[in-house]
Design a protein around this motif. Structure first.
Motif, PDB file in Angstrom:
ATOM      1  N   GLY A  13       0.834  -1.192   0.000  1.00 34.26           N
ATOM      2  CA  GLY A  13       0.000   0.000   0.000  1.00 34.26           C
ATOM      3  C   GLY A  13       0.869   1.241   0.000  1.00 34.26           C
ATOM      4  N   VAL A  14       0.570   2.175  -0.903  1.00 32.42           N
ATOM      5  CA  VAL A  14       1.334   3.417  -1.036  1.00 32.42           C
ATOM      6  C   VAL A  14       0.344   4.570  -1.131  1.00 32.42           C
ATOM      7  CG1 VAL A  14       2.961   4.706  -2.477  1.00 32.42           C
ATOM      8  CG2 VAL A  14       3.205   2.228  -2.256  1.00 32.42           C
ATOM      9  N   LYS A  15       0.577   5.612  -0.367  1.00 34.20           N
ATOM     10  CA  LYS A  15      -0.231   6.825  -0.474  1.00 34.20           C
ATOM     11  C   LYS A  15       0.476   7.782  -1.413  1.00 34.20           C
ATOM     12  CE  LYS A  15      -2.768   6.337   3.737  1.00 34.20           C
ATOM     13  NZ  LYS A  15      -3.455   6.974   4.813  1.00 34.20           N
ATOM     14  N   ILE A  16      -0.268   8.219  -2.426  1.00 36.90           N
ATOM     15  CA  ILE A  16       0.243   9.088  -3.479  1.00 36.90           C
ATOM     16  C   ILE A  16      -0.242  10.511  -3.215  1.00 36.90           C
ATOM     17  CG2 ILE A  16       0.167   9.552  -5.972  1.00 36.90           C
ATOM     18  CD1 ILE A  16       1.478   6.883  -5.466  1.00 36.90           C
ATOM     19  N   PRO A  17       0.654  11.515  -3.254  1.00 37.86           N
ATOM     20  CA  PRO A  17       0.203  12.896  -3.055  1.00 37.86           C
ATOM     21  C   PRO A  17      -0.770  13.331  -4.147  1.00 37.86           C
ATOM     22  CG  PRO A  17       2.545  12.835  -3.645  1.00 37.86           C
ATOM     23  CD  PRO A  17       2.080  11.427  -3.527  1.00 37.86           C
ATOM     24  N   GLU A  18      -1.670  14.231  -3.784  1.00 42.08           N
ATOM     25  CA  GLU A  18      -2.713  14.679  -4.717  1.00 42.08           C
ATOM     26  C   GLU A  18      -2.176  15.538  -5.846  1.00 42.08           C
ATOM     27  OE1 GLU A  18      -6.051  16.383  -2.659  1.00 42.08           O
ATOM     28  OE2 GLU A  18      -6.093  14.719  -1.240  1.00 42.08           O
ATOM     29  N   THR A  19      -1.092  16.250  -5.601  1.00 44.28           N
ATOM     30  CA  THR A  19      -0.543  17.127  -6.635  1.00 44.28           C
ATOM     31  C   THR A  19       0.954  16.895  -6.776  1.00 44.28           C
ATOM     32  OG1 THR A  19      -0.161  18.901  -5.042  1.00 44.28           O
ATOM     33  CG2 THR A  19      -2.264  18.935  -6.228  1.00 44.28           C
ATOM     34  N   GLY A  20       1.460  17.232  -7.942  1.00 38.31           N
ATOM     35  CA  GLY A  20       2.889  17.090  -8.200  1.00 38.31           C
ATOM     36  C   GLY A  20       3.277  15.648  -8.463  1.00 38.31           C
ATOM     37  N   SER A  21       4.507  15.479  -8.839  1.00 43.51           N
ATOM     38  CA  SER A  21       5.012  14.139  -9.121  1.00 43.51           C
ATOM     39  C   SER A  21       5.058  13.314  -7.837  1.00 43.51           C
ATOM     40  CB  SER A  21       6.418  14.216  -9.714  1.00 43.51           C
ATOM     41  OG  SER A  21       6.965  12.912  -9.813  1.00 43.51           O
ATOM     42  N   PRO A  22       4.587  12.066  -7.885  1.00 42.22           N
ATOM     43  CA  PRO A  22       4.651  11.220  -6.702  1.00 42.22           C
ATOM     44  C   PRO A  22       6.025  10.581  -6.498  1.00 42.22           C
ATOM     45  CG  PRO A  22       3.548  10.043  -8.470  1.00 42.22           C
ATOM     46  CD  PRO A  22       3.845  11.434  -8.979  1.00 42.22           C
ATOM     47  N   VAL A  23       6.922  10.713  -7.460  1.00 39.29           N
ATOM     48  CA  VAL A  23       8.233  10.068  -7.385  1.00 39.29           C
ATOM     49  C   VAL A  23       9.021  10.618  -6.205  1.00 39.29           C
ATOM     50  CG1 VAL A  23      10.440   9.711  -8.577  1.00 39.29           C
ATOM     51  CG2 VAL A  23       8.284   9.546  -9.848  1.00 39.29           C
ATOM     52  N   GLY A  24       9.378   9.741  -5.290  1.00 40.67           N
ATOM     53  CA  GLY A  24      10.130  10.129  -4.097  1.00 40.67           C
ATOM     54  C   GLY A  24       9.317  10.873  -3.060  1.00 40.67           C
ATOM     55  N   ARG A  25       8.015  11.011  -3.280  1.00 38.39           N
ATOM     56  CA  ARG A  25       7.158  11.774  -2.365  1.00 38.39           C
ATOM     57  C   ARG A  25       5.994  10.961  -1.815  1.00 38.39           C
ATOM     58  NH1 ARG A  25       4.382  15.675  -5.084  1.00 38.39           N
ATOM     59  NH2 ARG A  25       3.880  16.589  -3.085  1.00 38.39           N
ATOM     60  N   SER A  26       5.940   9.689  -2.142  1.00 39.44           N
ATOM     61  CA  SER A  26       4.834   8.849  -1.709  1.00 39.44           C
ATOM     62  C   SER A  26       5.168   8.171  -0.387  1.00 39.44           C
ATOM     63  CB  SER A  26       4.530   7.807  -2.789  1.00 39.44           C
ATOM     64  OG  SER A  26       4.183   8.455  -4.000  1.00 39.44           O
ATOM     65  N   LEU A  27       4.148   7.662   0.264  1.00 43.56           N
ATOM     66  CA  LEU A  27       4.291   7.081   1.595  1.00 43.56           C
ATOM     67  C   LEU A  27       3.936   5.604   1.569  1.00 43.56           C
ATOM     68  CD1 LEU A  27       4.592   7.464   4.711  1.00 43.56           C
ATOM     69  CD2 LEU A  27       2.144   7.955   4.741  1.00 43.56           C
ATOM     70  N   LEU A  28       4.888   4.762   1.931  1.00 49.60           N
ATOM     71  CA  LEU A  28       4.641   3.328   2.057  1.00 49.60           C
ATOM     72  C   LEU A  28       3.916   3.094   3.374  1.00 49.60           C
ATOM     73  CD1 LEU A  28       5.230   0.367   1.090  1.00 49.60           C
ATOM     74  CD2 LEU A  28       7.322   0.507   2.441  1.00 49.60           C
ATOM     75  N   PHE A  29       2.706   2.516   3.319  1.00 45.99           N
ATOM     76  CA  PHE A  29       1.978   2.281   4.557  1.00 45.99           C
ATOM     77  C   PHE A  29       1.610   0.822   4.768  1.00 45.99           C
ATOM     78  CE2 PHE A  29      -1.486   3.028   1.580  1.00 45.99           C
ATOM     79  CZ  PHE A  29      -2.473   2.137   1.981  1.00 45.99           C
ATOM     80  N   TRP A  30       1.868  -0.019   3.766  1.00 37.80           N
ATOM     81  CA  TRP A  30       1.479  -1.414   3.928  1.00 37.80           C
ATOM     82  C   TRP A  30       2.362  -2.293   3.056  1.00 37.80           C
ATOM     83  CZ3 TRP A  30      -4.251  -3.234   2.937  1.00 37.80           C
ATOM     84  CH2 TRP A  30      -4.430  -4.511   3.466  1.00 37.80           C
ATOM     85  N   LEU A  31       2.975  -3.294   3.667  1.00 36.48           N
ATOM     86  CA  LEU A  31       3.756  -4.301   2.952  1.00 36.48           C
ATOM     87  C   LEU A  31       3.439  -5.632   3.614  1.00 36.48           C
ATOM     88  CD1 LEU A  31       5.920  -5.170   0.914  1.00 36.48           C
ATOM     89  CD2 LEU A  31       7.653  -4.536   2.593  1.00 36.48           C
ATOM     90  N   THR A  32       2.598  -6.422   2.954  1.00 35.91           N
ATOM     91  CA  THR A  32       2.075  -7.638   3.577  1.00 35.91           C
ATOM     92  C   THR A  32       2.282  -8.851   2.687  1.00 35.91           C
ATOM     93  OG1 THR A  32       0.347  -6.281   4.579  1.00 35.91           O
ATOM     94  CG2 THR A  32       0.044  -8.653   4.670  1.00 35.91           C
ATOM     95  N   PRO A  33       3.033  -9.841   3.180  1.00 37.70           N
ATOM     96  CA  PRO A  33       3.102 -11.093   2.433  1.00 37.70           C
ATOM     97  C   PRO A  33       1.765 -11.842   2.607  1.00 37.70           C
ATOM     98  CG  PRO A  33       4.394 -11.253   4.456  1.00 37.70           C
ATOM     99  CD  PRO A  33       3.868  -9.844   4.370  1.00 37.70           C
ATOM    100  N   PRO A  34       1.462 -12.733   1.676  1.00 40.89           N
ATOM    101  CA  PRO A  34       0.159 -13.403   1.731  1.00 40.89           C
ATOM    102  C   PRO A  34      -0.059 -14.222   3.002  1.00 40.89           C
ATOM    103  CG  PRO A  34       1.566 -14.407   0.077  1.00 40.89           C
ATOM    104  CD  PRO A  34       2.243 -13.159   0.547  1.00 40.89           C
ATOM    105  N   LYS A  35       1.006 -14.728   3.609  1.00 42.22           N
ATOM    106  CA  LYS A  35       0.802 -15.573   4.792  1.00 42.22           C
ATOM    107  C   LYS A  35       0.105 -14.824   5.927  1.00 42.22           C
ATOM    108  CE  LYS A  35       5.399 -14.982   6.854  1.00 42.22           C
ATOM    109  NZ  LYS A  35       6.618 -15.688   7.220  1.00 42.22           N
ATOM    110  N   PHE A  36       0.205 -13.512   5.950  1.00 41.89           N
ATOM    111  CA  PHE A  36      -0.489 -12.737   6.993  1.00 41.89           C
ATOM    112  C   PHE A  36      -1.939 -12.458   6.640  1.00 41.89           C
ATOM    113  CE2 PHE A  36       3.973 -11.308   7.860  1.00 41.89           C
ATOM    114  CZ  PHE A  36       4.106 -12.041   9.022  1.00 41.89           C
ATOM    115  N   LEU A  37      -2.338 -12.820   5.415  1.00 41.09           N
ATOM    116  CA  LEU A  37      -3.709 -12.603   4.994  1.00 41.09           C
ATOM    117  C   LEU A  37      -4.469 -13.919   4.774  1.00 41.09           C
ATOM    118  CD1 LEU A  37      -3.039  -9.712   2.470  1.00 41.09           C
ATOM    119  CD2 LEU A  37      -4.155  -9.514   4.697  1.00 41.09           C
ATOM    120  N   LEU A  38      -3.808 -15.044   5.008  1.00 46.38           N
ATOM    121  CA  LEU A  38      -4.459 -16.340   4.811  1.00 46.38           C
ATOM    122  C   LEU A  38      -5.098 -16.830   6.092  1.00 46.38           C
ATOM    123  CD1 LEU A  38      -1.763 -18.100   2.592  1.00 46.38           C
ATOM    124  CD2 LEU A  38      -3.874 -17.032   1.861  1.00 46.38           C
TER     125      LEU A  38
END
Length: 164
Positions: free
Chosen positions: A139-164
């Motif tokens: 999961g990544v939050k993308i800013p509403e304006t301007g280029s998102p490159v280098g400005r986005s926020l990583l908020f979720w990194l989940t391998p499938p084993k945590f969702l099974l």
């Protein structure tokens, strides 16, 4: 901020079994695990305005499962998400989509693209250090304006084993 979810396709048939990589489907286990992950995402309240998927069979099957579970009523294929896809070409599409009012987007694709795209969005360059497991979610939050490159926020990194 736009919420972007990057999902890797589920477990697919071995490369040796198919003459073309693009034709490899999900295995029975891949379908089962992908359905479980999709159901967990649904139960967590995730909904997408659009699921954008690679046209390769395994990715399209994964996206079809997400749609069937009810995560979105809208699904489109995009060559941006093939293994040869380029994030900078896709960013123009994303800007147009955001301008039309899109808020929650799911991308279904492949490695190493998804990990590299996340690194570019968050840190401004691909370092090859993020790995998305099959049926895993970022999961990544993308800013509403301007280029998102280098400005986005990583908020979720989940391998499938945590969702099974």
């Amino acid at each position: 901020m736009l919420e972007l979810y990057l999902l890797r396709h589920g477990i697919a048939a071995e490369r040796e079994e198919y003459s073309e990589d693009a034709l490899r489907p999900l295995t029975g286990e891949g379908k089962r695990k992908t359905k479980q992950v999709a159901q967990q995402l649904f139960d967590l309240g995730l909904r997408f305005d659009l699921i954008l998927t690679s046209p390769l069979v395994r990715a399209r099957q994964t996206a079809d499962i997400l749609k069937a579970i009810g995560l979105s009523s809208q699904l489109e294929e995009s060559t941006y998400l093939t293994p040869e896809g380029n994030i900078y070409s896709w960013l123009s599409w994303l800007e147009e989509w955001q301008n039309k009012g899109g808020n929650n987007l799911a991308l279904v694709g492949h490695e190493p693209n998804l990990g590299e795209w996340t690194e570019i969005l968050v840190w401004g360059e691909a370092k090859g250090n993020l790995l998305v497991k099959k049926a895993g979610v970022i999961g990544v939050k993308i800013p509403e304006t301007g280029s998102p490159v280098g400005r986005s926020l990583l908020f979720w990194l989940t391998p499938p084993k945590f969702l099974l």
